[in-house]
Design an enzyme around this catalytic site. Structure first.
Site, PDB file in Angstrom:
ATOM      1  N   CYS A  49     -15.060  10.797   2.785  1.00 15.41           N
ATOM      2  CA  CYS A  49     -16.135  11.614   2.765  1.00 15.41           C
ATOM      3  C   CYS A  49     -17.130  11.402   1.971  1.00 15.41           C
ATOM      4  O   CYS A  49     -18.363  11.493   2.301  1.00 15.41           O
ATOM      5  CB  CYS A  49     -15.837  13.161   3.018  1.00 15.41           C
ATOM      6  N   HIS A  89     -22.632  17.092   1.616  1.00 15.70           N
ATOM      7  CA  HIS A  89     -21.545  16.454   2.679  1.00 15.70           C
ATOM      8  C   HIS A  89     -21.136  17.822   3.341  1.00 15.70           C
ATOM      9  O   HIS A  89     -20.905  18.791   2.562  1.00 15.70           O
ATOM     10  CB  HIS A  89     -20.350  15.801   2.034  1.00 15.70           C
ATOM     11  N   ASN A 147     -16.902  18.320  10.394  1.00 17.08           N
ATOM     12  CA  ASN A 147     -17.094  17.234   9.227  1.00 17.08           C
ATOM     13  C   ASN A 147     -17.031  15.891   9.882  1.00 17.08           C
ATOM     14  O   ASN A 147     -16.024  15.585  10.458  1.00 17.08           O
ATOM     15  CB  ASN A 147     -15.669  17.516   8.295  1.00 17.08           C
TER      16      ASN A 147
HETATM   17  O1  UT7 Z   1     -14.360  16.377   3.618  1.00 17.18           O
HETATM   18  C1  UT7 Z   1     -13.330  16.343   2.867  1.00 17.18           C
HETATM   19  C2  UT7 Z   1     -13.236  17.413   1.834  1.00 17.18           C
HETATM   20  N1  UT7 Z   1     -12.515  18.493   2.753  1.00 17.18           N
HETATM   21  C3  UT7 Z   1     -12.690  19.761   2.324  1.00 17.18           C
HETATM   22  O2  UT7 Z   1     -13.353  19.923   1.509  1.00 17.18           O
HETATM   23  C4  UT7 Z   1     -11.911  20.705   3.195  1.00 17.18           C
HETATM   24  C5  UT7 Z   1     -11.539  21.690   2.109  1.00 17.18           C
HETATM   25  N2  UT7 Z   1     -10.689  22.890   2.647  1.00 17.18           N
HETATM   26  C6  UT7 Z   1     -11.070  23.638   3.649  1.00 17.18           C
HETATM   27  O3  UT7 Z   1     -12.245  23.846   4.194  1.00 17.18           O
HETATM   28  C7  UT7 Z   1     -10.244  25.078   3.948  1.00 17.18           C
HETATM   29  O4  UT7 Z   1      -9.153  24.955   2.839  1.00 17.18           O
HETATM   30  C8  UT7 Z   1      -9.624  24.848   5.382  1.00 17.18           C
HETATM   31  C9  UT7 Z   1     -10.822  25.444   5.993  1.00 17.18           C
HETATM   32  C10 UT7 Z   1      -9.009  23.723   5.807  1.00 17.18           C
HETATM   33  C11 UT7 Z   1      -8.764  26.006   5.422  1.00 17.18           C
HETATM   34  O5  UT7 Z   1      -9.018  27.424   4.948  1.00 17.18           O
HETATM   35  P1  UT7 Z   1      -8.410  28.317   4.160  1.00 17.18           P
HETATM   36  O6  UT7 Z   1      -9.074  29.531   4.073  1.00 17.18           O
HETATM   37  O7  UT7 Z   1      -8.119  27.461   2.929  1.00 17.18           O
HETATM   38  O8  UT7 Z   1      -7.061  28.425   4.838  1.00 17.18           O
HETATM   39  P2  UT7 Z   1      -5.525  28.181   4.642  1.00 17.18           P
HETATM   40  O9  UT7 Z   1      -5.220  26.673   4.585  1.00 17.18           O
HETATM   41  O10 UT7 Z   1      -5.066  29.128   3.316  1.00 17.18           O
HETATM   42  O11 UT7 Z   1      -4.789  28.668   5.721  1.00 17.18           O
HETATM   43  C12 UT7 Z   1      -4.869  30.352   5.954  1.00 17.18           C
HETATM   44  C13 UT7 Z   1      -4.097  30.843   7.061  1.00 17.18           C
HETATM   45  C14 UT7 Z   1      -2.603  30.012   7.190  1.00 17.18           C
HETATM   46  O12 UT7 Z   1      -1.759  31.100   7.745  1.00 17.18           O
HETATM   47  P3  UT7 Z   1      -0.788  32.098   6.764  1.00 17.18           P
HETATM   48  O13 UT7 Z   1      -0.054  30.810   5.899  1.00 17.18           O
HETATM   49  O14 UT7 Z   1      -1.745  32.437   5.962  1.00 17.18           O
HETATM   50  O15 UT7 Z   1      -0.015  32.771   7.593  1.00 17.18           O
HETATM   51  C15 UT7 Z   1      -2.892  28.922   8.265  1.00 17.18           C
HETATM   52  O16 UT7 Z   1      -1.509  28.550   8.827  1.00 17.18           O
HETATM   53  O17 UT7 Z   1      -4.737  30.312   8.131  1.00 17.18           O
HETATM   54  C16 UT7 Z   1      -3.694  29.414   9.163  1.00 17.18           C
HETATM   55  N3  UT7 Z   1      -4.458  28.341   9.814  1.00 17.18           N
HETATM   56  C17 UT7 Z   1      -5.072  28.756  10.849  1.00 17.18           C
HETATM   57  N4  UT7 Z   1      -5.157  29.799  11.764  1.00 17.18           N
HETATM   58  C18 UT7 Z   1      -5.855  29.561  12.842  1.00 17.18           C
HETATM   59  C19 UT7 Z   1      -4.818  27.162   9.391  1.00 17.18           C
HETATM   60  N5  UT7 Z   1      -5.405  26.551  10.474  1.00 17.18           N
HETATM   61  C20 UT7 Z   1      -5.778  27.456  11.247  1.00 17.18           C
HETATM   62  C21 UT7 Z   1      -6.216  27.503  12.488  1.00 17.18           C
HETATM   63  N6  UT7 Z   1      -6.572  28.602  13.300  1.00 17.18           N
HETATM   64  N7  UT7 Z   1      -7.135  26.418  12.835  1.00 17.18           N
END
Ligand code: UT7
Length: 319
Positions: A114, A246, A276
């Site tokens: 990225c 980005h 992204n």
């Molecule tokens: O470009 C390279 C750099 N990349 C980035 O900068 C990405 C950085 N990270 C992010 O943007 C975020 O961390 C994400 C968007 C990937 C995830 O958001 P989050 O607020 O950190 O959520 P999480 O991973 O902590 O997940 C929260 C909950 C989980 O469920 P539990 O464990 O709380 O029951 C996940 O299983 O959301 C669940 N979950 C989803 N639910 C519905 C994860 N993906 C999904 C989904 N739909 N697509």
């Protein structure tokens, strides 16, 4: 007079097919509400069957060359940032070189995921500063959809395909690329990676990410590289006219803007429509803001990115 390189044209290309969050929710357990609330993403573009990174890079290059009013005969170097090359080799850049009808000069790919566009821009800028090139075509192009695990809801909802390009040229004067700042820290390679490759599994593999941890590092690293870029040029945060970041997550963009004391409308945001697009996201956003007249000559434009590796970086430009 200071010799530097200046961005003299921008271009971009998005595949026609749009995939909405609701469409995705049919095949994986997710919802439009979750994706919008956690990321800001509403849709993404997906390359057509047979449409490759080289095709996307080529269309972006044509658009940038037209905007720069430059013919391919005036380009002496093509640098293509991509993490989804058409083949392991030859480089996708050389394929694009042939598609553009360029037989002179050189072309190569850069891999910084990225952060790829910032890395490619830095290399192009340094080639010009060193006197080894006069006009460089810098492209970021991706078909990230091809390395996604479409059953992994934690990653497949986040990415999209597309390309963007700029032409940079040697100029004398105070406008242009003021400085570029690159960083990497390979200790974190296990937080964002592809679980395949020619030397390991002999397969292409799929993108894997520990989103929460990447998020945490992104906020810290981006703030620090932004301050580094400003300090290197004796600027304050309040001097920035435009942030072209980005586009990974709206929450990261808003957080960075808040830290910098920027107003929401000083940040170029395309993540809702493009998701992204990895190395393509900055030149896509830049092209949009240049074409719609937001970015004007003389303004201070800050670009920053963070990605797998980890890699991160920034470029400060007096437009
Ligand atoms: O470009 C390279 C750099 N990349 C980035 O900068 C990405 C950085 N990270 C992010 O943007 C975020 O961390 C994400 C968007 C990937 C995830 O958001 P989050 O607020 O950190 O959520 P999480 O991973 O902590 O997940 C929260 C909950 C989980 O469920 P539990 O464990 O709380 O029951 C996940 O299983 O959301 C669940 N979950 C989803 N639910 C519905 C994860 N993906 C999904 C989904 N739909 N697509």
């Amino acid at each position: 007079m200071i010799k530097r390189s200046r961005i003299i044209g921008t271009g971009s290309y998005l595949p026609k097919r749009i995939l909405t969050n609701d469409e995705l929710a049919i095949s994986v357990e997710t919802s439009n509400d979750w994706i919008v609330e956690r990321t800001g993403i509403r849709q993404r573009h997906i390359a057509a069957d047979g449409e490759t990174t080289a095709d996307i890079a080529y269309q972006s290059a044509i658009s940038a060359l037209e905007s720069a009013d430059t013919s391919i005969s005036d380009i002496d170097l093509i640098i293509l940032a991509t993490t989804t090359p058409d083949n392991t080799f030859p480089s996708t850049a050389t394929k694009v070189q042939a598609m553009l009808g360029m037989k002179h000069g050189a072309a190569f790919d850069i891999q910084a995921v990225c952060s790829g566009f910032i890395y490619a821009l830095a290399v192009g800028d340094n080639f010009i500063r060193a006197g080894q090139a006069k006009r460089v075509l810098v492209i970021g192009a991706e078909t990230i959809s091809r390395i996604l695990d479409w059953e992994d809801r934690a990653t497949c909802v986040l990415f999209g395909d597309g390309g963007g390009a700029v032409v940079i040229a040697k100029e004398e004067g105070s406008n242009g690329i003021l400085s570029t700042h690159l960083h990497s820290d390979g200790r974190y390679s296990n937080l964002l990676y592809v679980d395949g490759g020619p030397s390991t599994t002999q397969s292409v593999g799929h993108l894997r990410m520990s989103g929460k941890e990447v998020f945490r590092h992104a906020v810290v690293n981006l703030a620090s590289v932004v301050d580094e870029a400003l300090a290197a040029n004796s600027y304050q945060r309040s001097d920035i006219d435009w942030l072209v970041p980005h586009q990974a997550n709206l929450r990261i963009l808003s957080g960075t803007a808040r830290k910098l004391g920027l107003k929401e409308d000083q940040v170029v945001v395309t993540v809702q429509r493009h998701a992204n697009t990895s190395a393509a996201s900055i030149p896509l956003a830049l092209d949009e803001a240049v074409r719609d007249g937001r970015i004007q000559e003389g303004q201070l434009v800050l670009m920053e990115a963070m990605g797998g590796g980890f890699t991160w970086g920034a470029a400060l430009v007096r437009w």
